[in-house]
Design a protein around this motif. Structure first.
Motif, PDB file in Angstrom:
ATOM      1  N   VAL A  33     -20.897   7.686   7.600  1.00 11.43           N
ATOM      2  CA  VAL A  33     -22.100   6.850   7.471  1.00 11.43           C
ATOM      3  C   VAL A  33     -23.320   7.725   7.111  1.00 11.43           C
ATOM      4  O   VAL A  33     -24.319   7.239   6.578  1.00 11.43           O
ATOM      5  CB  VAL A  33     -22.332   6.014   8.756  1.00 11.43           C
ATOM      6  N   ARG A  78       0.804  -1.219   0.000  1.00 15.28           N
ATOM      7  CA  ARG A  78       0.000   0.000   0.000  1.00 15.28           C
ATOM      8  C   ARG A  78       0.840   1.273   0.000  1.00 15.28           C
ATOM      9  O   ARG A  78       0.347   2.342  -0.344  1.00 15.28           O
ATOM     10  CB  ARG A  78      -0.945   0.012   1.203  1.00 15.28           C
ATOM     11  N   PRO A  97     -14.748   8.423   9.635  1.00 12.56           N
ATOM     12  CA  PRO A  97     -15.569   7.486   8.857  1.00 12.56           C
ATOM     13  C   PRO A  97     -16.901   7.152   9.525  1.00 12.56           C
ATOM     14  O   PRO A  97     -17.834   6.735   8.844  1.00 12.56           O
ATOM     15  CB  PRO A  97     -14.683   6.246   8.721  1.00 12.56           C
ATOM     16  N   ARG A 124      -8.820  -4.674   5.061  1.00 12.69           N
ATOM     17  CA  ARG A 124     -10.290  -4.556   5.102  1.00 12.69           C
ATOM     18  C   ARG A 124     -10.720  -3.586   6.206  1.00 12.69           C
ATOM     19  O   ARG A 124     -10.102  -3.534   7.269  1.00 12.69           O
ATOM     20  CB  ARG A 124     -10.901  -5.933   5.362  1.00 12.69           C
ATOM     21  N   PRO A 136     -18.080  -2.985  -0.423  1.00  7.54           N
ATOM     22  CA  PRO A 136     -18.140  -1.520  -0.281  1.00  7.54           C
ATOM     23  C   PRO A 136     -17.116  -1.006   0.726  1.00  7.54           C
ATOM     24  O   PRO A 136     -16.727   0.161   0.672  1.00  7.54           O
ATOM     25  CB  PRO A 136     -19.566  -1.276   0.226  1.00  7.54           C
ATOM     26  N   GLY A 146     -14.412  -1.017  10.315  1.00  8.37           N
ATOM     27  CA  GLY A 146     -15.625  -0.319  10.756  1.00  8.37           C
ATOM     28  C   GLY A 146     -16.902  -0.863  10.142  1.00  8.37           C
ATOM     29  O   GLY A 146     -17.927  -0.178  10.167  1.00  8.37           O
TER      30      GLY A 146
HETATM   31  C1  HEM Z   1     -10.585   1.125   5.525  1.00  6.63           C
HETATM   32  C2  HEM Z   1     -14.898   1.985   3.471  1.00  6.63           C
HETATM   33  C3  HEM Z   1     -16.701   3.188   7.776  1.00  6.63           C
HETATM   34  C4  HEM Z   1     -12.316   2.729   9.750  1.00  6.63           C
HETATM   35  C5  HEM Z   1     -11.619   1.197   4.622  1.00  6.63           C
HETATM   36  C6  HEM Z   1     -11.526   0.822   3.244  1.00  6.63           C
HETATM   37  C7  HEM Z   1     -12.721   1.050   2.666  1.00  6.63           C
HETATM   38  C8  HEM Z   1     -13.593   1.568   3.685  1.00  6.63           C
HETATM   39  C9  HEM Z   1     -13.100   0.811   1.216  1.00  6.63           C
HETATM   40  C10 HEM Z   1     -10.245   0.366   2.548  1.00  6.63           C
HETATM   41  C11 HEM Z   1     -10.060  -1.116   2.525  1.00  6.63           C
HETATM   42  C12 HEM Z   1      -8.746  -1.442   1.869  1.00  6.63           C
HETATM   43  O1  HEM Z   1      -7.865  -0.585   1.775  1.00  6.63           O
HETATM   44  O2  HEM Z   1      -8.565  -2.576   1.443  1.00  6.63           O
HETATM   45  C13 HEM Z   1     -15.721   2.465   4.459  1.00  6.63           C
HETATM   46  C14 HEM Z   1     -17.069   2.952   4.227  1.00  6.63           C
HETATM   47  C15 HEM Z   1     -17.572   3.298   5.441  1.00  6.63           C
HETATM   48  C16 HEM Z   1     -16.542   3.028   6.430  1.00  6.63           C
HETATM   49  C17 HEM Z   1     -17.743   3.051   2.866  1.00  6.63           C
HETATM   50  C18 HEM Z   1     -18.920   3.840   5.779  1.00  6.63           C
HETATM   51  C19 HEM Z   1     -19.415   4.898   5.195  1.00  6.63           C
HETATM   52  C20 HEM Z   1     -15.698   3.047   8.701  1.00  6.63           C
HETATM   53  C21 HEM Z   1     -15.867   3.224  10.111  1.00  6.63           C
HETATM   54  C22 HEM Z   1     -14.626   3.096  10.679  1.00  6.63           C
HETATM   55  C23 HEM Z   1     -13.680   2.855   9.601  1.00  6.63           C
HETATM   56  C24 HEM Z   1     -17.218   3.487  10.783  1.00  6.63           C
HETATM   57  C25 HEM Z   1     -14.216   3.168  12.125  1.00  6.63           C
HETATM   58  C26 HEM Z   1     -15.051   3.277  13.134  1.00  6.63           C
HETATM   59  C27 HEM Z   1     -11.461   2.332   8.752  1.00  6.63           C
HETATM   60  C28 HEM Z   1     -10.021   2.167   8.918  1.00  6.63           C
HETATM   61  C29 HEM Z   1      -9.520   1.674   7.706  1.00  6.63           C
HETATM   62  C30 HEM Z   1     -10.666   1.583   6.810  1.00  6.63           C
HETATM   63  C31 HEM Z   1      -9.225   2.438  10.186  1.00  6.63           C
HETATM   64  C32 HEM Z   1      -8.071   1.313   7.362  1.00  6.63           C
HETATM   65  C33 HEM Z   1      -7.894  -0.191   7.488  1.00  6.63           C
HETATM   66  C34 HEM Z   1      -6.519  -0.669   7.063  1.00  6.63           C
HETATM   67  O3  HEM Z   1      -5.851   0.016   6.279  1.00  6.63           O
HETATM   68  O4  HEM Z   1      -6.111  -1.753   7.527  1.00  6.63           O
HETATM   69  N1  HEM Z   1     -12.897   1.630   4.881  1.00  6.63           N
HETATM   70  N2  HEM Z   1     -15.446   2.547   5.791  1.00  6.63           N
HETATM   71  N3  HEM Z   1     -14.370   2.822   8.426  1.00  6.63           N
HETATM   72  N4  HEM Z   1     -11.804   1.993   7.465  1.00  6.63           N
HETATM   73 FE1  HEM Z   1     -13.636   2.126   6.671  1.00  6.63          FE
END
Ligand code: HEM
Length: 396
Positions: A227, A46, A223, A342, A331, A345
């Motif tokens: 929502v 990444r 994030p 992944r 998504p 959240g």
């Molecule tokens: C990573 C989508 C809500 C925390 C991601 C990724 C996507 C995503 C597509 C990247 C996955 C990847 O790089 O392979 C979403 C969408 C959300 C949402 C559409 C709702 C609208 C949340 C929430 C949290 C969160 C509620 C925390 C409370 C994170 C974090 C990462 C991440 C910390 C990085 C994970 C990593 O790099 O290992 N999210 N997310 N997300 N999301 Fe979400």
């Protein structure tokens, strides 16, 4: 960016992988379940995958999204430690109370816009849950700043400029919170995002730099406010599909689960994800040089007609009695949440959406005529009207 959500699927034409050129380099766009599995292969990294103009504004410096290997594992553990199943339940209970309080304030209001309400409710729920002290007067401003970052990070022009300013404001605020905890002025409960981010260390046991700890805190809070985009789409779907509204209002929990999954699948949020090849390699038949970009078609995978018949139709039935296949519904990314990137959240997203939908479904549908369409070339998109729930006094 100009083509928006359909860009990658238009290029792929149903194929698992197609070669292209991006930012002056050879690249490959992958999608569908085979593409998802290949995208989460450890032969990709990444670091350096996201353009800095997007990464720094949306995620912030030193973000977990751009880390690899041991460094990524250590930082990911911080999020998984904060977003436990019990903590998600507690956050959902806060959101229930905040929605009830918000709905109580609506009668007599000139105009209620669901998107704006959701931004405030989600921020009011997540900030105290994350251990962040916010005065009542400060909350609406912080909520708006977080939403401004999300609204503008990928939009050229004034929205991007406003997102940059808002990112500086929330970044400064979050650094101050971390500093406050480290200096003993703030004492958030152990296990909360602020407490864990402020005390997190790197692989040599040193405290994370203030700005990196601030980024980690904001990676929980921002994030969750995001929502609101899905809540606005859920409001549109409740209006356009009264049969589902009735089932949800009648207390059908299986209907709620199916409905929120379909909202995440159908309505666009994340268009693509990016990684880089660690070494020259073959990606599903396409040769990619060292450092070459591999792009995952997130939106196209969620709308793949092979796995999602009639993909543009809102149909929660798809999720009733059918287990969710993690490689066809992405998504929030694919692969493994603990070892890979992944999203940690998903539980928060599903819970916050379910709470919102349960609160909204029993209300009388008093929506005035408005434009509930959305622009698929704008990232992130949402219903143009913001979903106006009412423009007058609903009180009996
Ligand atoms: C990573 C989508 C809500 C925390 C991601 C990724 C996507 C995503 C597509 C990247 C996955 C990847 O790089 O392979 C979403 C969408 C959300 C949402 C559409 C709702 C609208 C949340 C929430 C949290 C969160 C509620 C925390 C409370 C994170 C974090 C990462 C991440 C910390 C990085 C994970 C990593 O790099 O290992 N999210 N997310 N997300 N999301 Fe979400």
């Amino acid at each position: 960016m100009r083509c928006g959500y359909p860009w990658a699927a238009a290029l792929r034409q149903g194929k698992d992988a197609v070669p292209t050129r991006l930012l002056g380099r050879r690249a490959v766009v992958v999608g569908g379940p085979a593409g998802v599995r290949r995208f989460y292969d450890p032969r990709l990294r990444r670091r350096g995958a996201f353009p800095s103009a997007v990464k720094l504004v949306l995620f912030g410096p030193g973000t977990v999204h751009g880390l690899d290997d041991a460094e990524h594992q250590l930082r990911k553990a911080l999020f998984l430690g904060v977003i436990t199943p019990e903590a998600v339940v507690a956050l959902g209970e806060r959101a229930e109370r905040e929605w009830a309080a918000a709905i109580d304030r609506w009668p007599g209001r000139e105009r209620v816009v669901l998107f704006d309400e959701a931004v405030q409710v989600l921020a009011a729920s997540v900030l105290p849950w994350a251990g962040v002290p916010v005065a009542d007067g400060e909350l609406p401003r912080r909520a708006r700043q977080l939403a401004t970052v999300l609204h503008g990070f990928a939009a050229p022009g004034p929205a991007y400029a406003r997102a940059v300013v808002a990112r500086l404001q929330v970044g400064h605020w979050a650094k101050g919170l971390v500093r406050g905890v480290r200096a003993g002025r703030l004492d958030p409960p152990p296990g909360t995002a602020l407490h864990e981010a402020a005390h997190a260390t790197d692989h040599e046991g040193r405290l994370l730099p203030e700005r990196v700890a601030a980024t980690a805190l904001l990676n929980v809070v921002r994030p969750t406010v995001a929502v609101a985009w899905f809540v606005a789409f859920a409001g549109k779907a409740l209006h356009e599909h009264p049969e589902w509204r009735e089932r949800i209002a009648a207390g059908d929990d299986r209907a709620v689960d199916a409905f929120v999954h379909e909202v995440r699948r159908l309505y666009p949020f994340v268009p693509v994800l990016a990684a880089r090849a660690r070494e020259p390699q073959d990606v599903l038949g396409v040769r990619v040089p060292r450092g070459g970009l591999v792009v995952l078609d997130v939106h196209g995978t969620d709308h793949d007609p092979v796995h999602w018949p009639d993909p543009d139709r809102f149909d929660p039935e798809r999720f009733l009695d059918a287990p969710v296949d993690p490689d066809t519904l992405v998504p929030q990314g694919g692969g493994d949440v603990v070892t890979g990137h992944r999203c940690p959240g998903e539980g928060v997203t599903l819970t916050m959406l379910a709470v919102a939908v349960r609160a909204l479904a029993p209300l009388p549908d008093t929506m005035p005529p408005q434009d509930l369409g959305y622009d698929i070339t704008r990232i992130p998109t949402r219903p143009r009207s913001g979903v106006v729930l009412t423009t007058g006094d609903r009180s009996p």
